[in-house]
Design a protein around this motif. Structure first.
Motif, PDB file in Angstrom:
ATOM      1  N   GLU A 255      35.318   9.936   4.424  1.00 11.88           N
ATOM      2  CA  GLU A 255      36.105   9.097   3.524  1.00 11.88           C
ATOM      3  C   GLU A 255      35.143   8.188   2.782  1.00 11.88           C
ATOM      4  N   ASN A 294      29.607  18.103  10.459  1.00 10.18           N
ATOM      5  CA  ASN A 294      28.803  16.938  10.838  1.00 10.18           C
ATOM      6  C   ASN A 294      27.373  17.412  11.104  1.00 10.18           C
ATOM      7  N   ARG A 312      33.146   5.139   3.735  1.00 10.15           N
ATOM      8  CA  ARG A 312      34.093   4.356   4.532  1.00 10.15           C
ATOM      9  C   ARG A 312      34.215   4.880   5.963  1.00 10.15           C
ATOM     10  N   ALA A 313      33.974   6.156   6.133  1.00  7.07           N
ATOM     11  CA  ALA A 313      34.043   6.796   7.453  1.00  7.07           C
ATOM     12  C   ALA A 313      33.322   8.148   7.342  1.00  7.07           C
ATOM     13  N   PRO A 314      32.720   8.601   8.471  1.00  4.65           N
ATOM     14  CA  PRO A 314      32.714   8.084   9.844  1.00  4.65           C
ATOM     15  C   PRO A 314      31.826   6.844  10.001  1.00  4.65           C
ATOM     16  N   ALA A 315      32.106   6.085  11.050  1.00  9.54           N
ATOM     17  CA  ALA A 315      31.391   4.831  11.281  1.00  9.54           C
ATOM     18  C   ALA A 315      29.901   5.057  11.545  1.00  9.54           C
ATOM     19  N   ASP A 316      29.560   6.126  12.296  1.00  5.39           N
ATOM     20  CA  ASP A 316      28.138   6.350  12.610  1.00  5.39           C
ATOM     21  C   ASP A 316      27.342   6.743  11.357  1.00  5.39           C
ATOM     22  N   TRP A 317      28.014   7.359  10.372  1.00  5.33           N
ATOM     23  CA  TRP A 317      27.334   7.651   9.118  1.00  5.33           C
ATOM     24  C   TRP A 317      27.002   6.361   8.379  1.00  5.33           C
ATOM     25  N   ILE A 318      27.949   5.425   8.424  1.00  5.88           N
ATOM     26  CA  ILE A 318      27.731   4.129   7.763  1.00  5.88           C
ATOM     27  C   ILE A 318      26.526   3.428   8.366  1.00  5.88           C
ATOM     28  N   GLU A 319      26.450   3.422   9.690  1.00 12.18           N
ATOM     29  CA  GLU A 319      25.338   2.755  10.367  1.00 12.18           C
ATOM     30  C   GLU A 319      24.010   3.432  10.040  1.00 12.18           C
ATOM     31  N   LYS A 322      22.948   2.394   6.576  1.00 15.15           N
ATOM     32  CA  LYS A 322      22.418   1.022   6.602  1.00 15.15           C
ATOM     33  C   LYS A 322      20.984   1.008   7.129  1.00 15.15           C
TER      34      LYS A 322
END
Length: 337
Positions: A255, A294, A312-319, A322
């Motif tokens: 997302e 994935n 916006r998602a998945p959360a581990d992709w965001i991290e 960063k």
């Protein structure tokens, strides 16, 4: 034999009699050879047939004047089957595409067919595909690296061992090792991925098959001993596990907000079969939702979009994004100091 079939057979035989360059043959010598095969034709007929055939087959007049001599291009195939213009065009486009994927060693095996296709398209202005060879090109999507260089001896040994199901002795330079090591392999498959070709094989040290980049094999020898059969092995399953990862690749729902240019691209060429794009309020951007693998390739593609995407998602992709951004910024700050 009917006159038409007789003429066709004579012309095909005549083309086959023309030697590859630097060799050549005179029109009179061809006439004598045809007479020995039972054909009763004139020297003028042979010369006329040669001139017409040079528009279709890769032969040319190497010596002119009153005693012309003829040669066949050295990369021309031995058969004289006529290649249809549509087939020639397909091969011509395939050549430009494969030149960025396959090593030169492999492409050399197809040189004769590529030469014949190019000659068929460019020499005969009467066929409808003549201008296509001059105006149509196949380009990669994004930056394409040049294929890794593979020794012709290595390629022949690997393909021979794989087809004959024989063990293969190789000297292999792994990236993490300072010196090459010798291995005895049990070949199971061959995978071409982007600009690198891999031999999938089992070794004496590992029960499960692993991949060996062909360009890192410095020496290879086919052994007489039969290769061990890998029970239940599937090349497709091996690939789906990301070339040696321990588990099957899972899917995730991506997302993200994407810029207008990326939204346009994904609308025309979707990221997956399960994808939706929804306009965002008070913005030219759109919300992307897509079920994707994935895997590294998908994540690398997302990371390469830079400022054109906000995950916006998945959360581990965001991290991970960063972390990568912080590491990149730190490198430029160090250089500035």
């Amino acid at each position: 034999m009917s006159d038409t079939k007789d003429t066709l057979h004579r012309i095909k035989l005549m083309i086959a009699l023309v030697p590859k360059e630097p060799g050549d043959i005179s029109t009179r010598e061809l006439l004598c050879a045809l007479e020995n095969e039972g054909f009763n034709v004139s020297k003028r007929t042979v010369q006329r047939d040669l001139e017409k055939s040079s528009n279709t087959f890769p032969i040319y007049q190497s010596v002119g004047g009153h005693h012309p001599r003829w040669s066949r291009k050295k990369n021309a195939p031995l058969d004289t089957d006529i290649m249809l213009p549509a087939t020639a065009l397909a091969l011509h486009l395939a050549e430009s595409h494969l030149s960025r994927l396959l090593p030169s060693t492999v492409l050399q095996r197809l040189t004769a067919q590529f030469e014949l296709a190019r000659h068929q398209l460019l020499s005969n202005t009467s066929n409808t595909f003549h201008n296509w060879a001059r105006t149509v090109r196949a380009l990669p999507n994004g930056k394409a690296l040049l294929p890794a260089d593979i020794s012709s001896n290595v390629w022949e040994a690997v393909s021979d061992a794989l087809l004959r199901e024989r063990q293969l002795r190789v000297v292999y330079q792994a990236r993490e090792q300072s010196t090459p090591r010798e291995h005895v392999l049990h070949p199971a498959g061959l995978v071409s991925r982007h600009a690198i070709s891999y031999l999938v094989a089992r070794t004496q040290s590992y029960e499960q098959p692993v991949q060996f980049a062909l360009h890192r094999i410095t020496d290879a020898e086919v052994l007489t001993a039969p290769a061990m059969e890998l029970e239940g092995f599937s090349i497709d399953q091996f690939i789906s596990r990301q070339l040696n990862s321990e588990e099957d690749i899972a899917t995730v729902t991506l997302e993200a907000d994407v810029s207008p240019s990326i939204a346009w691209l994904l609308n025309e060429t979707p990221l997956s079969m399960e994808q939706s794009l929804t306009p965002l309020e008070d913005s030219h951007w759109q919300r992307l939702r897509a079920v994707v693998p994935n895997d590294k390739e998908t994540r690398w593609w997302v990371y390469s979009l830079g400022e054109n995407i906000r995950v916006r998602a998945p959360a581990d992709w965001i991290e991970e994004i960063k972390t990568r951004a912080q590491q990149t910024l730190a490198q430029y700050q160090e250089n500035a100091e």
